[in-house]
Motif scaffolding. Structure first.
Motif, PDB file in Angstrom:
ATOM      1  N   ASP A  19     -22.776  72.182 -22.096  1.00  0.00           N
ATOM      2  CA  ASP A  19     -21.604  71.737 -22.853  1.00  0.00           C
ATOM      3  C   ASP A  19     -22.071  70.882 -24.020  1.00  0.00           C
ATOM      4  O   ASP A  19     -23.168  70.330 -24.003  1.00  0.00           O
ATOM      5  N   GLU A  21     -19.996  68.095 -26.765  1.00  0.00           N
ATOM      6  CA  GLU A  21     -18.716  67.505 -27.171  1.00  0.00           C
ATOM      7  C   GLU A  21     -18.605  67.340 -28.684  1.00  0.00           C
ATOM      8  O   GLU A  21     -17.533  67.203 -29.219  1.00  0.00           O
ATOM      9  N   LEU A  26     -16.737  72.781 -31.257  1.00  0.00           N
ATOM     10  CA  LEU A  26     -17.443  73.521 -30.205  1.00  0.00           C
ATOM     11  C   LEU A  26     -16.590  73.698 -28.955  1.00  0.00           C
ATOM     12  O   LEU A  26     -16.873  74.542 -28.115  1.00  0.00           O
ATOM     13  N   ARG A  27     -15.522  72.919 -28.846  1.00  0.00           N
ATOM     14  CA  ARG A  27     -14.650  73.017 -27.671  1.00  0.00           C
ATOM     15  C   ARG A  27     -13.924  74.358 -27.583  1.00  0.00           C
ATOM     16  O   ARG A  27     -13.340  74.667 -26.555  1.00  0.00           O
ATOM     17  N   PHE A  29     -15.423  77.098 -27.443  1.00  0.00           N
ATOM     18  CA  PHE A  29     -16.281  77.955 -26.634  1.00  0.00           C
ATOM     19  C   PHE A  29     -16.104  77.659 -25.148  1.00  0.00           C
ATOM     20  O   PHE A  29     -15.617  76.603 -24.759  1.00  0.00           O
ATOM     21  N   LYS A  31     -16.505  76.535 -21.415  1.00  0.00           N
ATOM     22  CA  LYS A  31     -17.113  75.345 -20.822  1.00  0.00           C
ATOM     23  C   LYS A  31     -18.444  75.732 -20.179  1.00  0.00           C
ATOM     24  O   LYS A  31     -18.558  76.734 -19.502  1.00  0.00           O
ATOM     25  N   ARG A  34     -21.393  75.926 -24.594  1.00  0.00           N
ATOM     26  CA  ARG A  34     -21.065  75.467 -25.949  1.00  0.00           C
ATOM     27  C   ARG A  34     -22.314  75.206 -26.790  1.00  0.00           C
ATOM     28  O   ARG A  34     -22.211  74.992 -27.988  1.00  0.00           O
ATOM     29  N   HIS A  35     -23.467  75.200 -26.168  1.00  0.00           N
ATOM     30  CA  HIS A  35     -24.725  74.945 -26.871  1.00  0.00           C
ATOM     31  C   HIS A  35     -25.850  75.604 -26.090  1.00  0.00           C
ATOM     32  O   HIS A  35     -25.765  75.768 -24.869  1.00  0.00           O
ATOM     33  N   THR A 121     -22.109  83.792 -29.693  1.00  0.00           N
ATOM     34  CA  THR A 121     -21.819  82.573 -28.942  1.00  0.00           C
ATOM     35  C   THR A 121     -22.856  82.380 -27.835  1.00  0.00           C
ATOM     36  O   THR A 121     -23.515  83.334 -27.412  1.00  0.00           O
ATOM     37  N   ARG A 123     -22.345  81.994 -24.696  1.00  0.00           N
ATOM     38  CA  ARG A 123     -21.978  82.840 -23.540  1.00  0.00           C
ATOM     39  C   ARG A 123     -22.403  84.287 -23.764  1.00  0.00           C
ATOM     40  O   ARG A 123     -22.902  84.952 -22.850  1.00  0.00           O
TER      41      ARG A 123
END
Length: 147
Positions: A19, A21, A26-27, A29, A31, A34-35, A121, A123
């Motif tokens: 994750d 913040e 980025l939110r 993407f 949970k 996100r990175h 992304t 994911r």
């Protein structure tokens, strides 16, 4: 410079997903995805390449990680709350990648030799490594690959 390789001469890498913040956008993407960043085995040491929006952090891990296998690195990252996958670095095609935004995903794709413009992304990158690019994992599954 010599690079430790898997039994079929592929370089070893681990990709970690987490994750983030900040920045706030980025939110959007999923949970936990996100990175992303990469750990690459080079000259018997694990090197962390963490591309962020404001800078890229490159760290050589301490001697306590020397000789750790890719599977051990994955377990360590998962114990710390990351999703992680071990893979081999592919030899990229001898053509230029399409221009794309500087993101953590794009940096990790280039480290791994992946030229897939629709993997955008964290994911999607995770799924690509896990499923579509399973040849990257098979190399590591056949043996104990120390760094």
């Amino acid at each position: 410079m010599s690079v430790k390789k898997a039994h079929n001469d592929a370089r070893i890498a681990v990709v970690a997903f987490t994750d983030a913040e900040r920045p706030r956008w980025l939110r959007i993407f999923a949970k936990g995805f996100r990175h992303c960043f990469a750990l690459v085995c080079s000259s018997g040491r694990w090197v962390v390449i963490n591309p962020m929006s404001h800078w890229t952090d490159v760290v050589v891990l301490t001697e306590s990680a020397d000789g750790a296998t890719a599977d051990e690195m994955v377990r360590t990252l998962e114990e710390r709350g990351f999703a992680a996958v071990a893979c081999a670095v592919a030899e990229p095609a001898r053509r230029a990648s399409l221009p794309s935004p500087f993101t953590c995903v794009e940096v990790v794709k280039r480290i791994l030799g992946i030229q897939k413009p629709l993997v955008l992304t964290p994911r999607q990158l995770f799924r690509f490594i896990e499923h579509s690019h399973s040849k990257m994992k098979i190399i590591l599954d056949k043996g104990n690959n120390p760094c």
